[in-house]
Design an enzyme around this catalytic site. Structure first.
Site, PDB file in Angstrom:
ATOM      1  N   THR A 166      19.005 -27.015 -16.921  1.00 56.68           N
ATOM      2  CA  THR A 166      20.257 -26.328 -16.626  1.00 56.68           C
ATOM      3  C   THR A 166      20.520 -25.502 -17.874  1.00 56.68           C
ATOM      4  O   THR A 166      20.185 -25.938 -18.987  1.00 56.68           O
ATOM      5  CB  THR A 166      21.430 -27.295 -16.350  1.00 56.68           C
ATOM      6  OG1 THR A 166      21.642 -28.094 -17.510  1.00 56.68           O
ATOM      7  CG2 THR A 166      21.166 -28.203 -15.156  1.00 56.68           C
ATOM      8  N   HIS A 167      21.050 -24.324 -17.692  1.00 57.15           N
ATOM      9  CA  HIS A 167      21.261 -23.381 -18.808  1.00 57.15           C
ATOM     10  C   HIS A 167      19.955 -23.099 -19.555  1.00 57.15           C
ATOM     11  O   HIS A 167      19.974 -22.793 -20.738  1.00 57.15           O
ATOM     12  CB  HIS A 167      22.304 -23.912 -19.797  1.00 57.15           C
ATOM     13  CG  HIS A 167      23.539 -24.428 -19.131  1.00 57.15           C
ATOM     14  ND1 HIS A 167      24.602 -23.628 -18.789  1.00 57.15           N
ATOM     15  CD2 HIS A 167      23.854 -25.673 -18.667  1.00 57.15           C
ATOM     16  CE1 HIS A 167      25.528 -24.353 -18.191  1.00 57.15           C
ATOM     17  NE2 HIS A 167      25.103 -25.599 -18.086  1.00 57.15           N
ATOM     18  N   SER A 288      -4.003  -5.649 -20.809  1.00 57.12           N
ATOM     19  CA  SER A 288      -3.352  -4.546 -21.505  1.00 57.12           C
ATOM     20  C   SER A 288      -4.427  -3.588 -21.975  1.00 57.12           C
ATOM     21  O   SER A 288      -5.535  -4.008 -22.316  1.00 57.12           O
ATOM     22  CB  SER A 288      -2.584  -5.103 -22.703  1.00 57.12           C
ATOM     23  OG  SER A 288      -2.397  -4.088 -23.663  1.00 57.12           O
ATOM     24  N   LYS A 294      -4.161  -9.985 -23.754  1.00 58.88           N
ATOM     25  CA  LYS A 294      -3.106 -10.104 -22.751  1.00 58.88           C
ATOM     26  C   LYS A 294      -3.614 -10.401 -21.337  1.00 58.88           C
ATOM     27  O   LYS A 294      -4.610  -9.856 -20.891  1.00 58.88           O
ATOM     28  CB  LYS A 294      -2.282  -8.808 -22.694  1.00 58.88           C
ATOM     29  CG  LYS A 294      -1.457  -8.503 -23.915  1.00 58.88           C
ATOM     30  CD  LYS A 294      -0.438  -9.579 -24.264  1.00 58.88           C
ATOM     31  CE  LYS A 294       0.752  -9.561 -23.330  1.00 58.88           C
ATOM     32  NZ  LYS A 294       1.578  -8.366 -23.486  1.00 58.88           N
ATOM     33  N   ASN A 296      -1.222 -10.389 -18.037  1.00 60.29           N
ATOM     34  CA  ASN A 296       0.180 -10.218 -17.660  1.00 60.29           C
ATOM     35  C   ASN A 296       0.426 -10.557 -16.191  1.00 60.29           C
ATOM     36  O   ASN A 296      -0.359 -10.173 -15.328  1.00 60.29           O
ATOM     37  CB  ASN A 296       0.617  -8.766 -17.901  1.00 60.29           C
ATOM     38  CG  ASN A 296       0.480  -8.382 -19.365  1.00 60.29           C
ATOM     39  OD1 ASN A 296       0.663  -9.219 -20.243  1.00 60.29           O
ATOM     40  ND2 ASN A 296       0.139  -7.127 -19.601  1.00 60.29           N
ATOM     41  N   GLU A 301       6.302  -9.909 -11.640  1.00 61.63           N
ATOM     42  CA  GLU A 301       7.222  -8.962 -12.287  1.00 61.63           C
ATOM     43  C   GLU A 301       7.583  -7.832 -11.322  1.00 61.63           C
ATOM     44  O   GLU A 301       8.740  -7.421 -11.210  1.00 61.63           O
ATOM     45  CB  GLU A 301       6.581  -8.373 -13.553  1.00 61.63           C
ATOM     46  CG  GLU A 301       6.522  -9.366 -14.699  1.00 61.63           C
ATOM     47  CD  GLU A 301       5.710  -8.848 -15.883  1.00 61.63           C
ATOM     48  OE1 GLU A 301       5.705  -7.625 -16.115  1.00 61.63           O
ATOM     49  OE2 GLU A 301       5.069  -9.658 -16.565  1.00 61.63           O
ATOM     50  N   TYR A 328      27.582   8.495  18.450  1.00 60.05           N
ATOM     51  CA  TYR A 328      26.417   8.847  17.636  1.00 60.05           C
ATOM     52  C   TYR A 328      26.721  10.011  16.706  1.00 60.05           C
ATOM     53  O   TYR A 328      27.350  10.996  17.102  1.00 60.05           O
ATOM     54  CB  TYR A 328      25.222   9.222  18.530  1.00 60.05           C
ATOM     55  CG  TYR A 328      24.028   9.667  17.704  1.00 60.05           C
ATOM     56  CD1 TYR A 328      23.137   8.736  17.199  1.00 60.05           C
ATOM     57  CD2 TYR A 328      23.840  11.012  17.373  1.00 60.05           C
ATOM     58  CE1 TYR A 328      22.073   9.130  16.399  1.00 60.05           C
ATOM     59  CE2 TYR A 328      22.783  11.417  16.572  1.00 60.05           C
ATOM     60  CZ  TYR A 328      21.905  10.467  16.096  1.00 60.05           C
ATOM     61  OH  TYR A 328      20.859  10.853  15.289  1.00 60.05           O
TER      62      TYR A 328
HETATM   63  N1  ARG Z   1      16.065  11.850  15.236  1.00 54.65           N
HETATM   64  C1  ARG Z   1      17.324  11.367  15.697  1.00 54.65           C
HETATM   65  C2  ARG Z   1      17.704  10.076  14.978  1.00 54.65           C
HETATM   66  O1  ARG Z   1      16.865   9.507  14.368  1.00 54.65           O
HETATM   67  C3  ARG Z   1      17.260  11.090  17.163  1.00 54.65           C
HETATM   68  C4  ARG Z   1      18.556  11.229  17.864  1.00 54.65           C
HETATM   69  C5  ARG Z   1      19.018  12.612  17.764  1.00 54.65           C
HETATM   70  N2  ARG Z   1      20.129  12.854  18.597  1.00 54.65           N
HETATM   71  C6  ARG Z   1      20.870  13.972  18.471  1.00 54.65           C
HETATM   72  N3  ARG Z   1      21.839  14.107  19.265  1.00 54.65           N
HETATM   73  N4  ARG Z   1      20.609  14.852  17.551  1.00 54.65           N
HETATM   74  O2  ARG Z   1      18.828   9.616  14.996  1.00 54.65           O
END
Ligand code: ARG
Length: 472
Positions: A166-167, A288, A294, A296, A301, A328
């Site tokens: 711990t710590h 390295s 080295k 690594n 990482e 949309y």
């Molecule tokens: N390439 C568009 C997207 O990935 C598809 C839908 C586009 N629709 C539109 N009304 N422009 O969202």
């Protein structure tokens, strides 16, 4: 056909072109196009189109001939996508328009009928969900593989003792198997999160059309069933616009990377020659160019470093969504690159880590030597005194001063003979008997913690069996 003619033809065939007087500039075209990255959705786009066409045919909106032509055309397109011969054009903006234009070039009017009762808005939402569902399944399988690799190593080291910290200070001895099982627990929760997220991904948006649904007599449940969706999205505006399911996956992915990053940090530390608890197989390390000695631990990482981009992708998607009004908006085109990057990073990282864990060489002597330093069993001595009747706070105090006197003498509690130990514990020293040395050993300390969740070897073995059963 010249390139010029080809692009004019495609411009004319684009769904929106007749409304416009002039084509977009080259810069705007490049800025708005997504085909360079969304072409990886191609096969899911084809699957969605085939299910849509089958439904249109079933409800009487597409003739037998047109349906058959679409199936034939899509078969050719799929083959071209697979063998890399499909020519993607940014004149056609995105994966959807590219495939539709090619279909129409192959089969004529039947290709133009495919988009009946559909919009790219519900099409792209469907493609993303299909793609993400497959990615979740791959991620889940790889998470299981990594858990198995950890269980295998934990089984070999159910009784190997190292200091628990711990710590980052030596705290109490633990078994290495128990330590590894902590990561199995984390990954098991990660897998649960994915399974839960999958339920919300697995709902069909298609049928929402642009945003308001469609006036055609479509059968959404039929499309859902043929694409393996568990149900349909119940609101058309929500279906085309929200990407919360992608955010959920990204958040689950960010947590997976958090866990991998913590493991990576430990691997790096354990492999440091100053600690020397483990060695990683050479195939995960580099040398390295200047320092010949080295070796690594590059892979852990890098995984630790890649965690940052996965967090960034989550933040991108959250920010992408927060200001969008229904329904949309083109903003949503920006969902893909972060999402793809998260899945790619997760999948590569998990794949490599299962192998890396399998290649860990444990050095039990170094672990043991470290556990013997730092008074790892001081708590056991206090607990011993408590069991003999001393209140815990007094026991804590007595052992603390005993530790202090050991530091001055340059020895460990277990090195003291009974008389000396009694003396440095003070008045409560009379409670100590010869059985104390069993308590102060590393083995005694871990074996005593045999309750559920404890570090005892027998408990580690029981937990391994439980996890293996769960992963069947
Ligand atoms: N390439 C568009 C997207 O990935 C598809 C839908 C586009 N629709 C539109 N009304 N422009 O969202």
């Amino acid at each position: 056909m010249t390139d010029q003619n080809f692009s004019q033809l495609d411009h004319k065939t684009a769904a929106w072109s007749a409304r416009f007087d002039e084509p977009v500039s080259e810069l705007v075209k490049r800025y708005t196009a997504s085909v360079d990255f969304d072409k990886r959705l191609a096969e899911f786009d084809i699957d969605g189109s085939l299910a849509h066409a089958e439904m249109l045919h079933h409800v009487g909106l597409l003739s037998d001939d047109d349906h058959q032509a679409i199936i034939g055309g899509m078969t050719q397109i799929r083959a071209a996508v697979r063998d890399g011969s499909f020519e993607w054009s940014i004149d056609l903006e995105d994966v959807h328009l590219n495939i539709e234009a090619r279909l129409t070039r192959l089969i004529g009017d039947a290709g133009k009928r495919l988009h009946t009762a559909r919009s790219r808005n519900d099409q792209v939402a469907t493609d993303i969900r299909l793609w993400l569902r497959a990615s979740i399944d791959t991620t889940g399988q790889l998470l299981a593989n990594l858990q198995v690799a950890l269980l295998d190593l934990a089984e070999q080291h159910a009784a190997t003792i190292l200091p628990g910290f711990t710590h980052l200070q030596v705290a109490q001895p633990v078994t290495f198997g128990h330590h590894l099982l902590a990561y199995v627990e984390m990954l098991a929760r990660d897998a649960e999160r994915l399974t839960d997220c999958r339920k919300r991904v697995n709902q069909l948006p298609l049928g929402a059309a642009a945003l308001a649904g469609t006036s055609y007599p479509i059968d959404r449940e039929r499309v859902a069933a043929s694409l393996g969706f568990a149900g349909v999205c119940h609101n058309s505006l929500d279906a085309v616009s929200d990407r919360d399911f992608a955010i959920e996956y990204s958040a689950a992915g960010a947590l997976i990377m958090t866990h991998i990053s913590r493991l990576s940090e430990e691997l790096v530390l354990w492999m440091s020659p100053r600690v020397g608890f483990i060695d990683l197989a050479d195939r995960f390390c580099t040398g390295s160019s200047i320092m010949p000695q080295k070796k690594n631990p590059d892979v852990p990482e890098l995984a630790r470093g890649k965690t940052g981009r996965v967090y960034g992708n989550l933040m991108s998607l959250l920010t992408l969504m927060k200001g969008q009004p229904l329904a949309y908006n083109k903003d949503n085109q920006e969902d893909k690159e972060p999402l793809f990057d998260t899945a790619d990073t997760l999948i590569d990282t998990l794949r490599i880590f299962a192998d890396l864990v399998g290649g860990i060489r444990v050095k039990p002597e170094a672990m043991r030597a470290a556990a013997l330093q730092g008074f790892a069993t001081a708590t056991d001595l206090a607990d011993y005194l408590v069991k003999k009747g001393l209140p815990f706070r007094d026991a804590h105090e007595a052992v603390a001063s005993a530790v202090r006197s050991c530091v001055e003498r340059g020895c460990d509690l277990a090195d003291l003979d009974l008389t000396t130990l009694r003396a440095i514990i003070g008045p409560a020293g009379t409670l100590i008997e010869a059985d104390i040395h069993g308590v102060l050993t590393l083995e005694g300390s871990v074996a005593a913690r045999k309750h559920t969740g404890g570090t005892a070897p027998e408990r580690v073995r029981a937990e391994i069996a439980r996890h293996r059963q769960r992963l069947l």
